[in-house]
Motif scaffolding. Structure first.
Motif, short mmCIF file in Angstrom:
data_model
loop_
_atom_site.label_atom_id
_atom_site.label_comp_id
_atom_site.label_asym_id
_atom_site.label_seq_id
_atom_site.Cartn_x
_atom_site.Cartn_y
_atom_site.Cartn_z
N LEU A 56 -2.78 23.48 -77.98
CA LEU A 56 -4.09 23.01 -77.52
C LEU A 56 -5.04 22.62 -78.65
O LEU A 56 -5.69 21.58 -78.57
CB LEU A 56 -4.73 24.08 -76.62
N PRO A 57 -5.18 23.43 -79.73
CA PRO A 57 -6.10 23.01 -80.80
C PRO A 57 -5.72 21.68 -81.43
O PRO A 57 -6.58 20.84 -81.70
CB PRO A 57 -6.00 24.16 -81.82
N LEU A 58 -4.42 21.48 -81.64
CA LEU A 58 -3.95 20.23 -82.24
C LEU A 58 -4.20 19.06 -81.29
O LEU A 58 -4.67 17.99 -81.71
CB LEU A 58 -2.47 20.33 -82.58
N SER A 61 -8.72 24.52 -92.13
CA SER A 61 -9.90 23.79 -91.68
C SER A 61 -9.60 22.94 -90.46
O SER A 61 -10.43 22.79 -89.56
CB SER A 61 -10.43 22.92 -92.82
N VAL A 62 -8.39 22.35 -90.42
CA VAL A 62 -8.00 21.53 -89.27
C VAL A 62 -7.93 22.39 -88.01
O VAL A 62 -8.47 22.04 -86.95
CB VAL A 62 -6.65 20.84 -89.53
N LEU A 63 -7.25 23.52 -88.12
CA LEU A 63 -7.14 24.42 -86.97
C LEU A 63 -8.50 24.94 -86.55
O LEU A 63 -8.79 25.06 -85.36
CB LEU A 63 -6.22 25.58 -87.32
N MET A 105 -12.59 25.39 -82.61
CA MET A 105 -14.02 25.41 -82.35
C MET A 105 -14.38 24.45 -81.21
O MET A 105 -15.11 24.81 -80.27
CB MET A 105 -14.79 25.04 -83.63
N LEU A 106 -13.84 23.25 -81.27
CA LEU A 106 -14.09 22.29 -80.20
C LEU A 106 -13.57 22.79 -78.87
O LEU A 106 -14.24 22.70 -77.83
CB LEU A 106 -13.43 20.95 -80.54
N LEU A 107 -12.36 23.32 -78.89
CA LEU A 107 -11.72 23.78 -77.66
C LEU A 107 -12.50 24.92 -77.01
O LEU A 107 -12.78 24.91 -75.80
CB LEU A 107 -10.30 24.24 -77.99
N ILE A 108 -12.89 25.91 -77.81
CA ILE A 108 -13.57 27.08 -77.26
C ILE A 108 -14.99 26.72 -76.81
O ILE A 108 -15.48 27.23 -75.79
CB ILE A 108 -13.57 28.23 -78.28
#
Length: 540
Positions: free
Chosen positions: A22-24, A372-374, A379-382
């Motif tokens: 999901l984060p990716l 930093s990518v993860l 951050m966006l997902l949550i």
């Protein structure tokens, strides 16, 4: 249309793959959102230099770690010289030192106000030199910290080579250099490529060191966009550039291997090249200089700074920082090792489809992704999920222990997966059938077959994940709860302000923890031998 029924283990397997993905996927989805004016600003001002700086740093570190790591591995495996046995193991010690720690130590020693340039000015009228210029010192620092990746794998490959090939090359009249270039180096190429790739992934993910040296890369640009412009969208889009470079590195590493493989069935048994006299002592001095620059000098300087700062810097806050560090490392190690066990259990006890194999590979991709990518993806997902579940609180959920643990799990799952996989593979179906024939139930299989065999792999995996979590800076810096500083955060904040003596205390603690873990892994690898019963006993 009917779908195949999945067991609870397989459902858990795919749920884990989904969580890791999901984060990716969220980062990739950022390109479908409206573009920002920040991109125009970056394109017109800094984007070209940021990308070129990143590529130049990768190129310099690739050359440095490959030349240094291969040369050192060749010397300690195929040559005999004074002090070889001790130096062979001392060369592993820089593994315990985070790059940003060595970075600020070198700044404190060799920069313009440091003792070296001060002495040169007072003695010879030295005009002075900014060691941060051109990025050369940064490449040297990263090389000294990361060469053990190449050294470790190349050393294993050289030890594993068939002695008959080496002796045949000697009988054909080849000298040492020709044997190395035409026989040993081609055979070790897969291991060297894998080690160099790991070093470049660490370079790509680095944030603290490049920031200390004012060297602007994609990683530092992600932080700059987030802190200065508060734009997670642009930060996510910049992260995709890092992701593209990471995938390209993996592709280049796989392509460079081709179909080449090496195995460990033949341990070196031929006569080493005996270096005596000036040649032998020259090699000893050169390797000792590497150990001195990469570990002994930093350790001495840390001890000096820590002694000077202890009386004025030490207070109860250090117990809080240590507690935060240990808590995150312990919980992340427990969670990551548990998930690695789950993945290996499904892999070992079910026939994986092509989709499952691809999903398993994807689950282990996290280590190739910079923290930093993860962090940006999580951050966006949550934030988005939090706003839907609890409007107004999404931003608070994105900076918390849950977000940090998710980042650590995705990032370091591959670190735990490898050691556990190697021990899982030693449990054969015949062993399980034999135990069942003696009356073993499922609980007895776990306690008397699986756990004794898996124990060294579990301990090694936990050690490695815990140390990586302690040293991890980018994800911790972005996602930590307010006031929840760790030793790594403290080192970065103090060193970025030029307070090197005060940064030495938490840095020395990190180094000590890393050394303990390194010694623990070495002890388990060398001395642990699973016990074997002389006569099988019934389980009932």
């Amino acid at each position: 249309m009917s779908f195949p029924r999945l067991s609870p283990w397989q459902l858990a397997f795919w749920a884990l793959i989904l969580v890791i993905s999901l984060p990716l996927l969220r980062i990739l989805a950022s390109w479908f959102e409206p573009s920002s004016d920040i991109w125009i600003h970056l394109y017109q001002t800094r984007l070209g230099s940021i990308v070129s700086n990143t590529l130049l740093l990768l190129f310099g570190v690739a050359i440095g770690v490959t030349l240094l790591g291969v040369a050192l591995a060749w010397a300690v495996t195929l040559c005999e010289f004074p002090g070889r046995k001790i130096l062979e193991w001392l060369l592993f010690l820089p593994f315990a030192l985070p790059a940003y720690v060595l970075g600020f130590i070198y700044l404190g020693i060799f920069d313009f106000p440091g003792p070296v340039q001060t002495w040169l000015r007072d003695t010879f009228g030295w005009a002075g030199l900014d060691i941060r210029a051109y990025g050369l010192t940064l490449v040297i620092v990263m090389t000294l910290v990361l060469y053990p990746y190449v050294y470790m794998l190349a050393r294993t490959a050289f030890y594993a080579q068939n002695s008959a090939l080496i002796e045949s090359a000697r009988l054909m009249g080849m000298n040492g250099w020709q044997v190395f270039w035409k026989v040993s180096l081609p055979l070790a190429r897969p291991a060297i490529a894998a080690g160099a790739m790991l070093a470049l992934m660490e370079t790509l993910a680095d944030f603290g060191t490049v920031t200390l040296y004012n060297y602007h890369t994609l990683t530092s640009a992600i932080f700059s966009v987030w802190e200065n412009f508060r734009s997670l969208q642009v930060a996510a889009q910049l992260s995709t550039l890092l992701l593209v470079i990471a995938v390209l590195l993996i592709f280049i590493e796989r392509f460079s291997r081709g179909r080449a493989r090496y195995d460990a069935r033949h341990r070196i048994s031929y006569r080493p090249y005996k270096l005596t006299g000036l040649a032998g002592w020259s090699v000893t001095i050169i390797i000792s200089l590497v150990v001195f620059l990469a570990f002994i000098l930093p350790l001495i300087q840390l001890l000096i700074w820590a002694w000077e700062a202890f009386s004025i810097e030490w207070d109860r806050r250090y117990f809080d920082w240590m507690g935060n560090t240990f808590t995150l490392a312990g919980v992340a190690a427990l969670l990551t090792v548990s998930l690695a066990i789950l993945l290996n259990a499904v892999r070992s006890h079910t026939k994986l489809s092509l989709a499952s194999k691809l999903g398993l590979r994807f689950a282990n991709l996290g280590y190739a992704l910079p923290g930093s990518v993860l962090a940006v993806g999580i951050m966006l997902l949550i934030i988005e999920m939090g706003e839907k579940l609890a409007p107004g609180y999404g931003i608070w959920l994105s900076s918390g222990v849950l977000a940090l643990l998710l980042a650590y799990t995705v990032r370091f799952l591959a670190v735990a997966y490898g050691p556990i996989e190697s021990h899982f593979d030693t449990i054969t179906p015949s062993m399980i059938e034999a135990a069942r024939s003696l009356g073993a139930n499922q609980q007895q299989l776990i306690s008397r077959i699986y756990l004794p065999i898996l124990k060294p792999g579990l301990v090694i995996a936990a050690f490695m994940v815990a140390v990586d979590v302690m040293k991890e800076l980018p994800a911790t810096y972005l996602l930590r709860p307010y006031g929840w500083d760790t030793l790594a955060i403290r080192v970065y904040e103090l060193s970025s302000e030029g307070l090197y003596d005060q940064a030495a205390l938490p840095a020395l603690m990190l180094l000590g923890l890393g050394l303990i873990a390194l010694l623990g892994v070495a002890f388990i690898n060398k001395y642990y031998q699973p016990s074997r019963a002389k006569n099988p006993e019934p389980f009932a």
